[in-house]
Scaffold this active site. Structure first.
Site, mmCIF file in Angstrom:
data_model
loop_
_atom_site.group_PDB
_atom_site.id
_atom_site.type_symbol
_atom_site.label_atom_id
_atom_site.label_comp_id
_atom_site.label_asym_id
_atom_site.label_seq_id
_atom_site.Cartn_x
_atom_site.Cartn_y
_atom_site.Cartn_z
ATOM 1 N N ASP A 24 0.825 -1.214 0.000
ATOM 2 C CA ASP A 24 0.000 0.000 0.000
ATOM 3 C C ASP A 24 0.857 1.260 0.000
ATOM 4 O OD1 ASP A 24 0.690 -0.836 2.672
ATOM 5 O OD2 ASP A 24 -0.725 0.631 3.477
ATOM 6 N N GLU A 62 -0.025 -1.391 5.589
ATOM 7 C CA GLU A 62 1.056 -1.059 6.525
ATOM 8 C C GLU A 62 0.917 0.377 6.991
ATOM 9 O OE1 GLU A 62 4.886 0.524 7.956
ATOM 10 O OE2 GLU A 62 3.749 1.188 6.212
ATOM 11 N N GLU A 63 0.575 1.250 6.040
ATOM 12 C CA GLU A 63 0.551 2.689 6.342
ATOM 13 C C GLU A 63 -0.548 3.054 7.339
ATOM 14 O OE1 GLU A 63 2.855 4.580 5.510
ATOM 15 O OE2 GLU A 63 3.702 3.987 3.581
ATOM 16 N N GLU A 97 12.118 -0.994 3.825
ATOM 17 C CA GLU A 97 11.659 0.410 3.924
ATOM 18 C C GLU A 97 12.808 1.323 3.510
ATOM 19 O OE1 GLU A 97 8.803 1.814 4.709
ATOM 20 O OE2 GLU A 97 7.625 0.253 5.715
ATOM 21 N N HIS A 156 5.991 9.653 1.133
ATOM 22 C CA HIS A 156 4.739 10.353 1.462
ATOM 23 C C HIS A 156 4.659 11.763 0.855
ATOM 24 C CE1 HIS A 156 4.007 7.700 5.307
ATOM 25 N NE2 HIS A 156 4.544 7.023 4.309
HETATM 26 ZN ZN ZN Z 1 6.682 2.287 4.193
#
Ligand code: ZN
Length: 384
Positions: A73, A135-136, A163, A357
């Site tokens: 995601d 996950e987010e 990550e 992000h």
């Molecule tokens: Zn991440």
């Protein structure tokens, strides 16, 4: 390898797998590609049926081996100004832009690209590809997947969570636990406080106890803590309740979070609060209104990754990347969940968390090749 990885990344970015939406198309595409190259793929649907986790295995069906882990995601692009379509890979100055490029479809693309040569190599230990949903929004996918893997008897030795760390080695991070606590008292006229149950006052007493516990946490720091700040922190994020000066509020709500640097701290805070609610707050509230109650809703409890003196995953990645320094970071990942499964775990992946992000998120070609070099080393480490 880099060309193949870029082509896969372009496909992955084209699936708009924002956490609130389905990831099934992307999972189906990856499953197809991996099966075609000889991986054994299992998909685990969530209760809504709109999302799935994937666990794929290349190599023998034996314990041990390495998990390469990523979340499918991505965060939304709402209210962000992009210079290209976020769901179409676009290249500028050796940087590959798109939503999820570094967080974390770049790593997933590299892992899938590695599956082709891996499938053609005789392996003595398996390589597992583990791709999760949600996950987010609190590691929901991984939390559902871990017990399923345990049920099936999987016992990989180590996990690399890709990550974005700019390929630096991360061996620890704090956990993140979020709660909403609701106080149901009894409304009444402000001139007769003793005839009502003032939910705001009880919420304030709860918060006061919480802040006292936050102070105590500062005395529970192990000598070698490398976190900043070195203790488990508490934050009261939102306090709500009441309608007017002269009305006893019947309802109040507190949103708070805790970032435990060790599992025991989370237990310490939760037990102390529970005891306070059961022995002090509730009895006092119920003296006036037997139906008064306090509800605590767990919004998310993401385990931290505890830095351990012995960590085979860290040692392997250090050897493969030539990177001798290991760090801890303030952001959470799925790594703690794998650690709870008994694996040694490290976080290391291409791209920077500072790009994640954001609009125009990217991963550089250089970072992707460094990641491929690491994964080629992983492949050698499990080869027969
Ligand atoms: Zn991440």
């Amino acid at each position: 390898m880099l060309k193949a990885t870029e082509a896969i990344l372009a496909e992955l970015i084209s699936f708009p797998t924002v956490s609130s939406d389905s990831n099934l198309d992307m999972m189906a595409w990856m499953a197809d590609r991996l099966e075609h190259h000889g991986a054994r793929v299992e998909l685990f649907a969530d209760s809504s049926g709109a999302k799935a986790n994937m666990f794929a295995t290349i190599g023998p069906d034996v314990p041990g081996g390495v998990v390469l882990s990523g979340h499918s995601d991505v965060v939304p692009v709402t209210d962000q100004v992009w210079h290209s379509n976020p769901f179409q890979l676009s290249e500028r100055d050796d940087r590959l832009h798109g939503r999820g490029a570094c967080d974390m479809k770049g790593f997933i693309a590299a892992a899938i690209a590695m599956a082709d040569p891996l499938a053609e190599t005789p392996l003595k230990r398996p390589v597992h590809l583990c791709f999760t949903h949600d996950e987010e929004v609190g590691c929901m996918g991984a939390r559902a997947l871990v017990p399923e893997l345990q049920k099936r008897g999987y016992a990989p030795r180590m996990a690399i969570v890709g990550e974005p760390t700019e390929m630096r080695i991360i061996e620890g991070h704090k956990g993140c636990c979020e709660y909403t606590c609701r106080f149901h008292g009894m409304e009444g006229h402000g001139s007769a406080p003793e005839r009502g149950v003032n939910a705001v006052e009880y919420a304030v007493r709860y918060v006061t106890r919480l802040m006292a516990l936050a102070e105590q946490l500062k005395t529970r720091v192990p000598a070698n803590s490398r976190f900043d700040p070195p203790w488990t922190t508490v934050n009261v994020g939102r306090l709500y309740g009441g309608v007017a000066h002269n009305v006893i509020p019947g309802f109040a709500e507190v949103d708070w979070e805790m970032r435990p640097m060790q599992e025991a701290d989370a237990g310490f805070v939760k037990e102390a609060l529970h005891a306070y609610v059961e022995t002090e707050l509730l009895p006092a509230m119920r003296k006036v209104n037997p139906a008064a109650r306090i509800e605590t809703q767990v919004i998310g409890e993401v385990a931290g990754l505890e830095p351990l003196p012995e960590n085979a995953a860290r040692d392997l990645v250090a050897q493969l990347t030539g990177n001798e320094t290991c760090d801890v970071v303030p952001f959470g990942t799925e790594a703690g969940l794998f650690q709870e499964m008994g694996m040694s775990v490290v976080v290391c992946g291409p791209g920077s968390i500072h790009e994640a992000h954001k609009p125009d998120e990217y991963v550089s070609r250089d970072q992707l090749s460094q990641c491929l070099t690491m994964l080629e080393g992983v492949a050698r480490s499990v080869a027969a």
